[in-house]
Enzyme design. Sequence first.
Site, PDB file in Angstrom:
ATOM      1  N   SER A 153       0.782  -1.118  -0.255  1.00  0.00           N
ATOM      2  CA  SER A 153      -0.104  -0.238  -0.061  1.00  0.00           C
ATOM      3  C   SER A 153       1.069   1.393  -0.279  1.00  0.00           C
ATOM      4  O   SER A 153       1.479   1.481   0.834  1.00  0.00           O
ATOM      5  CB  SER A 153      -1.316  -0.108   1.155  1.00  0.00           C
ATOM      6  OG  SER A 153      -1.707   1.130   1.278  1.00  0.00           O
ATOM      7  N   HIS A 188      -1.126  -1.582  -4.297  1.00  0.00           N
ATOM      8  CA  HIS A 188      -2.643  -1.280  -3.715  1.00  0.00           C
ATOM      9  C   HIS A 188      -2.671   0.395  -3.816  1.00  0.00           C
ATOM     10  O   HIS A 188      -1.932   1.063  -2.880  1.00  0.00           O
ATOM     11  CB  HIS A 188      -2.778  -1.522  -2.626  1.00  0.00           C
ATOM     12  CG  HIS A 188      -3.896  -1.597  -2.409  1.00  0.00           C
ATOM     13  ND1 HIS A 188      -5.073  -2.456  -1.863  1.00  0.00           N
ATOM     14  CD2 HIS A 188      -4.298  -0.991  -0.921  1.00  0.00           C
ATOM     15  CE1 HIS A 188      -6.258  -0.978  -1.266  1.00  0.00           C
ATOM     16  NE2 HIS A 188      -4.966  -0.201   0.159  1.00  0.00           N
ATOM     17  N   ASP A 219      -4.566   4.033  -2.249  1.00  0.00           N
ATOM     18  CA  ASP A 219      -5.918   4.113  -1.282  1.00  0.00           C
ATOM     19  C   ASP A 219      -5.576   5.557  -2.143  1.00  0.00           C
ATOM     20  O   ASP A 219      -5.559   6.041  -2.033  1.00  0.00           O
ATOM     21  CB  ASP A 219      -5.481   4.096  -0.071  1.00  0.00           C
ATOM     22  CG  ASP A 219      -4.700   3.153   0.955  1.00  0.00           C
ATOM     23  OD1 ASP A 219      -5.439   2.238   0.451  1.00  0.00           O
ATOM     24  OD2 ASP A 219      -4.316   2.506   1.314  1.00  0.00           O
ATOM     25  N   MET A 259      -8.892   8.766  -0.480  1.00  0.00           N
ATOM     26  CA  MET A 259      -9.078   9.080   0.021  1.00  0.00           C
ATOM     27  C   MET A 259     -10.226  10.654   0.403  1.00  0.00           C
ATOM     28  O   MET A 259      -9.442  11.688  -0.751  1.00  0.00           O
ATOM     29  CB  MET A 259      -9.065   9.353   1.701  1.00  0.00           C
ATOM     30  CG  MET A 259      -7.751   7.196   1.619  1.00  0.00           C
ATOM     31  SD  MET A 259      -7.495   7.515   3.409  1.00  0.00           S
ATOM     32  CE  MET A 259      -6.652   6.333   3.351  1.00  0.00           C
ATOM     33  N   HIS A 299      -8.287   1.132  -4.109  1.00  0.00           N
ATOM     34  CA  HIS A 299      -9.042   0.755  -3.308  1.00  0.00           C
ATOM     35  C   HIS A 299      -9.661   2.530  -2.758  1.00  0.00           C
ATOM     36  O   HIS A 299      -9.119   3.325  -1.943  1.00  0.00           O
ATOM     37  CB  HIS A 299      -8.454   0.661  -1.989  1.00  0.00           C
ATOM     38  CG  HIS A 299      -9.157   0.760  -0.438  1.00  0.00           C
ATOM     39  ND1 HIS A 299      -8.166   0.342   0.941  1.00  0.00           N
ATOM     40  CD2 HIS A 299     -10.311   0.180  -0.155  1.00  0.00           C
ATOM     41  CE1 HIS A 299      -9.278   0.319   1.611  1.00  0.00           C
ATOM     42  NE2 HIS A 299     -10.860   0.285   1.331  1.00  0.00           N
ATOM     43  N   MET A 353     -11.865   5.364  -1.019  1.00  0.00           N
ATOM     44  CA  MET A 353     -12.812   5.179  -0.294  1.00  0.00           C
ATOM     45  C   MET A 353     -13.354   6.862   0.028  1.00  0.00           C
ATOM     46  O   MET A 353     -12.622   7.923   1.122  1.00  0.00           O
ATOM     47  CB  MET A 353     -11.228   5.110   1.540  1.00  0.00           C
ATOM     48  CG  MET A 353     -11.491   4.005   1.938  1.00  0.00           C
ATOM     49  SD  MET A 353      -9.951   4.439   2.710  1.00  0.00           S
ATOM     50  CE  MET A 353      -8.583   3.475   1.629  1.00  0.00           C
ATOM     51  N   MET A 399     -11.378  -4.534   6.075  1.00  0.00           N
ATOM     52  CA  MET A 399     -10.544  -3.734   5.796  1.00  0.00           C
ATOM     53  C   MET A 399     -10.848  -4.236   7.866  1.00  0.00           C
ATOM     54  O   MET A 399     -11.258  -4.594   8.195  1.00  0.00           O
ATOM     55  CB  MET A 399     -11.617  -2.520   6.834  1.00  0.00           C
ATOM     56  CG  MET A 399     -11.562  -0.942   5.585  1.00  0.00           C
ATOM     57  SD  MET A 399      -9.338  -1.246   4.308  1.00  0.00           S
ATOM     58  CE  MET A 399      -9.149  -0.663   6.445  1.00  0.00           C
ATOM     59  N   GLY A 432      -8.743   5.260   6.810  1.00  0.00           N
ATOM     60  CA  GLY A 432      -8.613   6.310   6.858  1.00  0.00           C
ATOM     61  C   GLY A 432      -6.185   6.629   6.879  1.00  0.00           C
ATOM     62  O   GLY A 432      -5.966   7.446   6.802  1.00  0.00           O
ATOM     63  N   ASP A 480      -6.326  -5.689   4.756  1.00  0.00           N
ATOM     64  CA  ASP A 480      -5.921  -4.956   4.023  1.00  0.00           C
ATOM     65  C   ASP A 480      -6.193  -3.988   6.591  1.00  0.00           C
ATOM     66  O   ASP A 480      -7.272  -3.369   6.017  1.00  0.00           O
ATOM     67  CB  ASP A 480      -6.546  -3.943   3.193  1.00  0.00           C
ATOM     68  CG  ASP A 480      -5.966  -2.867   3.548  1.00  0.00           C
ATOM     69  OD1 ASP A 480      -4.816  -2.181   3.956  1.00  0.00           O
ATOM     70  OD2 ASP A 480      -6.846  -1.368   2.818  1.00  0.00           O
ATOM     71  N   GLY A 481      -4.914  -3.654   6.361  1.00  0.00           N
ATOM     72  CA  GLY A 481      -4.797  -2.695   7.496  1.00  0.00           C
ATOM     73  C   GLY A 481      -3.786  -3.562   8.773  1.00  0.00           C
ATOM     74  O   GLY A 481      -4.469  -4.701   8.874  1.00  0.00           O
TER      75      GLY A 481
HETATM   76  C1  DX5 Z   1      -6.229   2.864   5.348  1.00  0.00           C
HETATM   77  C2  DX5 Z   1      -5.471   1.539   3.752  1.00  0.00           C
HETATM   78  C3  DX5 Z   1      -4.585   0.912   3.912  1.00  0.00           C
HETATM   79  C4  DX5 Z   1      -3.484   1.182   5.012  1.00  0.00           C
HETATM   80  C5  DX5 Z   1      -2.985  -0.068   5.112  1.00  0.00           C
HETATM   81  O1  DX5 Z   1      -7.161   2.765   5.334  1.00  0.00           O
HETATM   82  O2  DX5 Z   1      -6.874   1.416   3.367  1.00  0.00           O
HETATM   83  O3  DX5 Z   1      -4.240   0.486   2.873  1.00  0.00           O
HETATM   84  O4  DX5 Z   1      -2.192   1.545   3.780  1.00  0.00           O
HETATM   85  O5  DX5 Z   1      -1.805   0.488   6.316  1.00  0.00           O
HETATM   86  P1  DX5 Z   1      -1.099  -0.908   7.352  1.00  0.00           P
HETATM   87  O6  DX5 Z   1      -0.352  -1.828   6.404  1.00  0.00           O
HETATM   88  O7  DX5 Z   1       0.231  -0.164   7.629  1.00  0.00           O
HETATM   89  O8  DX5 Z   1      -1.848  -1.117   8.534  1.00  0.00           O
HETATM   90 ZN    ZN Z   2      -6.509  -0.107   1.053  1.00  0.00          ZN
END
Ligand code: DX5
Ligand code: ZN
Length: 208
Positions: A8, A32, A34, A36, A63, A65, A134, A139, A168-169
């Site tokens: 990510s 990946h 993100d 937002m 992804h 969000m 998730m 976020g 993810d997370g």
């Molecule tokens: C958070 C994202 C993730 C994030 C994960 O909302 O969707 O993709 O980058 O980060 P880590 O792996 O550090 O938890």
């Molecule tokens: Zn993500």
Amino acid sequence: MKIKISPSILSADFGKLNDEIKSVEKYSDYIHVDVMDGHFVPNITIGACVVSSIKTRLPLDVHLMIEHPEKYIEDFADAGAKVLTVHYEACKNLKSVLVKIRKLRIKAGVSIKPKTKIEVLKPYLKYLDWVLIMSVEPGFGGQKFIENSLDKIKWLRKNAPKLDIAVDGGINEKTAKECVKAGANVLIAGSYIFKAKIRKSSILRLKG
Ligand code: DX5
Ligand code: ZN
């Protein structure tokens, strides 16, 4: 199932994004991304114009969000997304969003937040190529893995044996093992990979 790794880029240095991606490309299966909007989640990242400037031979797993994801599907497909994931909580008509994504000949994905029950996805399984669980509140990177995600993965694998199940997370060497055991086949990791001393070794450790 083969375990796939999707680093990510949220935890990468956006000032040299393509170099950061190059540093993990050889050992990974996806990148990946993100997206937002500051509404669906309390953080803002990047839009389709930045996604289109990413150069990699790996497929982009994007992804979203964001609220009203249906408005931006074409934009992100044009920007190079090969997997496009929307949030269940952000869709008024999830089925039509998924059908629209598949019409663009890319993989249709849905994600659920930690407090959303996995069973809500049952009516949509036939329209889905990818489910992203998730395992932290969406976020921000660097949060702690939420354990109830493992039961969601187990339920999903039982109900959809061939589906790509991504998590993810909070993914690290330990949580990765638990997720794979529960039935996940795609591991998304930000800080564990990009903040590692040796990124290659961190990816290999995730693969187990
Ligand atoms: C958070 C994202 C993730 C994030 C994960 O909302 O969707 O993709 O980058 O980060 P880590 O792996 O550090 O938890
Ligand atoms: Zn993500």
